[in-house]
Scaffold this motif. Structure first.
Motif, PDB file in Angstrom:
ATOM      1  N   LYS A  58       0.779  -1.373   0.519  1.00  0.00           N
ATOM      2  CA  LYS A  58      -0.178  -0.045   0.266  1.00  0.00           C
ATOM      3  C   LYS A  58       0.462   0.705   0.059  1.00  0.00           C
ATOM      4  CE  LYS A  58      -2.511   1.413   4.130  1.00  0.00           C
ATOM      5  NZ  LYS A  58      -1.891   2.497   4.060  1.00  0.00           N
ATOM      6  N   ALA A  59       0.474   1.834  -0.976  1.00  0.00           N
ATOM      7  CA  ALA A  59       1.291   2.783  -0.635  1.00  0.00           C
ATOM      8  C   ALA A  59       0.284   4.462  -1.030  1.00  0.00           C
ATOM      9  CB  ALA A  59       2.233   3.221  -2.571  1.00  0.00           C
ATOM     10  N   PHE A  60      -0.414   5.073  -0.553  1.00  0.00           N
ATOM     11  CA  PHE A  60      -1.674   5.477   0.225  1.00  0.00           C
ATOM     12  C   PHE A  60      -1.955   5.802   0.453  1.00  0.00           C
ATOM     13  CE2 PHE A  60      -4.524   1.980  -1.152  1.00  0.00           C
ATOM     14  CZ  PHE A  60      -5.419   2.686  -0.309  1.00  0.00           C
ATOM     15  N   SER A  61      -2.951   7.169   1.779  1.00  0.00           N
ATOM     16  CA  SER A  61      -3.720   7.154   2.966  1.00  0.00           C
ATOM     17  C   SER A  61      -4.698   8.040   2.390  1.00  0.00           C
ATOM     18  CB  SER A  61      -2.963   7.370   3.810  1.00  0.00           C
ATOM     19  OG  SER A  61      -3.599   7.865   5.329  1.00  0.00           O
ATOM     20  N   PHE A  62      -6.320   7.382   3.485  1.00  0.00           N
ATOM     21  CA  PHE A  62      -7.206   8.430   3.237  1.00  0.00           C
ATOM     22  C   PHE A  62      -6.863   9.701   3.844  1.00  0.00           C
ATOM     23  CE2 PHE A  62     -11.480   9.133   5.143  1.00  0.00           C
ATOM     24  CZ  PHE A  62     -12.276   9.847   4.074  1.00  0.00           C
ATOM     25  N   LYS A 100      -6.040   8.611  -8.236  1.00  0.00           N
ATOM     26  CA  LYS A 100      -5.554  10.027  -8.589  1.00  0.00           C
ATOM     27  C   LYS A 100      -3.937  11.118  -8.566  1.00  0.00           C
ATOM     28  CE  LYS A 100     -10.372  12.145  -6.788  1.00  0.00           C
ATOM     29  NZ  LYS A 100     -10.509  12.693  -5.665  1.00  0.00           N
ATOM     30  N   ASP A 101      -3.242  10.268  -7.957  1.00  0.00           N
ATOM     31  CA  ASP A 101      -1.927   9.772  -7.840  1.00  0.00           C
ATOM     32  C   ASP A 101      -1.053   9.316  -8.892  1.00  0.00           C
ATOM     33  OD1 ASP A 101       1.048  10.353  -6.658  1.00  0.00           O
ATOM     34  OD2 ASP A 101       0.833  10.230  -4.886  1.00  0.00           O
ATOM     35  N   LYS A 102      -0.864  10.410 -10.040  1.00  0.00           N
ATOM     36  CA  LYS A 102      -0.139   9.940 -10.778  1.00  0.00           C
ATOM     37  C   LYS A 102       1.247   9.181 -11.235  1.00  0.00           C
ATOM     38  CE  LYS A 102      -4.726  11.296 -14.502  1.00  0.00           C
ATOM     39  NZ  LYS A 102      -4.901   9.957 -13.933  1.00  0.00           N
ATOM     40  N   ASN A 103       1.755  10.673 -10.676  1.00  0.00           N
ATOM     41  CA  ASN A 103       3.303  10.395 -10.287  1.00  0.00           C
ATOM     42  C   ASN A 103       3.357   9.074  -9.955  1.00  0.00           C
ATOM     43  OD1 ASN A 103       3.791  12.944 -11.502  1.00  0.00           O
ATOM     44  ND2 ASN A 103       3.515  14.389  -9.555  1.00  0.00           N
ATOM     45  N   GLU A 113       3.556  -4.600 -11.244  1.00  0.00           N
ATOM     46  CA  GLU A 113       2.173  -3.829 -11.122  1.00  0.00           C
ATOM     47  C   GLU A 113       1.255  -2.960 -10.332  1.00  0.00           C
ATOM     48  OE1 GLU A 113      -2.351  -5.699 -12.129  1.00  0.00           O
ATOM     49  OE2 GLU A 113      -0.511  -7.453 -11.950  1.00  0.00           O
ATOM     50  N   VAL A 114       0.831  -1.894 -11.031  1.00  0.00           N
ATOM     51  CA  VAL A 114       0.692  -1.046 -10.012  1.00  0.00           C
ATOM     52  C   VAL A 114      -1.124  -1.116 -10.258  1.00  0.00           C
ATOM     53  CG1 VAL A 114       0.075   1.405  -9.607  1.00  0.00           C
ATOM     54  CG2 VAL A 114       2.281   0.874  -9.905  1.00  0.00           C
ATOM     55  N   ILE A 115      -1.933  -1.604  -8.819  1.00  0.00           N
ATOM     56  CA  ILE A 115      -3.726  -1.173  -9.151  1.00  0.00           C
ATOM     57  C   ILE A 115      -4.040   0.323  -8.568  1.00  0.00           C
ATOM     58  CG2 ILE A 115      -6.176  -1.663  -8.667  1.00  0.00           C
ATOM     59  CD1 ILE A 115      -4.267  -3.873 -10.334  1.00  0.00           C
ATOM     60  N   LYS A 116      -4.295   0.922  -9.598  1.00  0.00           N
ATOM     61  CA  LYS A 116      -5.280   2.228  -9.061  1.00  0.00           C
ATOM     62  C   LYS A 116      -6.416   2.322  -8.103  1.00  0.00           C
ATOM     63  CE  LYS A 116      -5.600   3.482 -13.368  1.00  0.00           C
ATOM     64  NZ  LYS A 116      -5.530   4.210 -14.208  1.00  0.00           N
ATOM     65  N   VAL A 117      -6.518   2.237  -6.197  1.00  0.00           N
ATOM     66  CA  VAL A 117      -8.316   2.208  -5.892  1.00  0.00           C
ATOM     67  C   VAL A 117      -8.333   3.859  -5.702  1.00  0.00           C
ATOM     68  CG1 VAL A 117      -7.589  -0.277  -5.278  1.00  0.00           C
ATOM     69  CG2 VAL A 117      -6.390   1.985  -3.725  1.00  0.00           C
ATOM     70  N   ALA A 118      -9.967   3.967  -4.875  1.00  0.00           N
ATOM     71  CA  ALA A 118     -10.013   4.845  -4.135  1.00  0.00           C
ATOM     72  C   ALA A 118      -9.614   5.054  -2.914  1.00  0.00           C
ATOM     73  CB  ALA A 118     -11.970   5.010  -4.131  1.00  0.00           C
TER      74      ALA A 118
END
Length: 308
Positions: A58-62, A100-103, A113-118
């Motif tokens: 995981k490379a994101f946070s709410f 939303k984090d395209k960079n 492999e990168v999976i895009k999530v909300a």
């Protein structure tokens, strides 16, 4: 405005944009120099225990103040590569990134492999797993910072606490690298903190972080965000009576009635609290975020779940 779950600290979204594109390494004299070999052994074992399971990295946070991932991934490439070598040798991996984090999506493509999530998927472990692998069994989630720390240990380095710091009381809006054993006071002073203006310190996310009352306490190894707030950042702590606006109901991802749960707890109605789904609360803090009366809804529900 974002409202802190525990004490209704209001924080402007504008705070959560990093000024610096590099990691600031704070040199703190009293922080601990740990044995790299011991760190390696202690870190590798948990991954070995999950050998054969599929892995979501995981490379994101709410929570916006915890999203220093782009800077961290870019600045700690060699450690990330080393950690991934170990994980890939025992598991299948995929990355989960905010759509939303395209960079950051581009940065991680070279590793797998990168999976895009909300971003709200961060609140639900099972939904995140099924989104990435279309199944929920034999899958484990690691934060990308954990993989970097593993890589640092395998490279025989002392592992770092990599955390984003914000707030008007310091020279913040940056990611800092701390050695284990560093105190909040040392971080504050290293970032030219203004003690006269400091009003509140929060460890963790702006929605569900915990207040820090003793600046001499040590920063937790897993800390991904610290807020040093002034009166400007937190203009009001005064709470008012519920005005029955229904906003807490509309934002609750579990479709609960948060203010009703608060009322049941205050009346000592434990059975009714459970009946209305109080134990299903996931502690996201969105009810406190939405409340125009600054009621400590989420913290009260959190307390109620432990009430016997």
């Amino acid at each position: 405005m974002l409202s802190n779950l525990f004490s209704n600290v209001n924080v402007s979204n504008k705070l959560f944009t990093l000024n610096d594109s590099s990691i600031l390494e704070l040199s703190i004299e009293n922080s601990k120099e740990l044995n790299a070999k011991e760190i390696e052994e202690s870190l590798v074992l948990p991954y070995e225990n999950n050998k054969g399971k599929k892995v979501v990295i995981k490379a994101f946070s709410f929570q916006p103040n915890l999203n220093g991932y782009g800077t961290i991934v870019r600045e700690r490439k060699e450690d990330l590569k080393k950690g991934l070598e170990k994980i890939k040798s025992i598991s299948e991996i995929k990355f989960a990134v905010d759509g939303k984090d395209k960079n950051l999506q581009e940065s991680l493509k070279e590793y797998g492999e990168v999976i895009k999530v909300a971003s709200i998927t961060d609140l639900y472990e099972s939904k995140l797993i099924s989104k990435v692998y279309n199944e929920e069994k034999n899958v484990v989630i690691y934060d990308v910072i954990e993989i970097i720390q593993l890589g640092q240990a395998l490279n025989r380095k002392n592992t770092e606490i990599l955390t984003a710091v914000y707030g008007s009381a310091i020279n913040g809006r940056k990611v800092v690298a701390l050695k284990k054993g560093t105190t909040y006071k040392e971080v504050f002073e290293s970032l030219n903190g203004n003690a006269q203006e400091l009003k509140k310190v929060i460890n963790g996310g702006s929605l569900n972080g915990t207040p820090v009352y003793n600046l001499d306490s040590v920063v937790d190894d897993t800390t991904k965000g610290i807020l040093f707030l002034t009166e400007k950042d937190s203009p009001s702590e005064e709470s008012y009576s519920c005005i029955r606006c229904g906003k807490c109901l509309r934002v609750c991802p579990e479709w609960l009635n948060p203010i009703k749960l608060v009322e049941l707890y205050k009346m000592g109605e434990k059975e009714e609290f459970i009946k209305f789904g109080g134990e299903k609360c996931i502690d996201c803090g969105l009810c406190s975020f939405a409340c125009p009366s600054n009621i400590e809804i989420a913290q009260t529900i959190k307390t109620a779940k432990t009430f016997k």
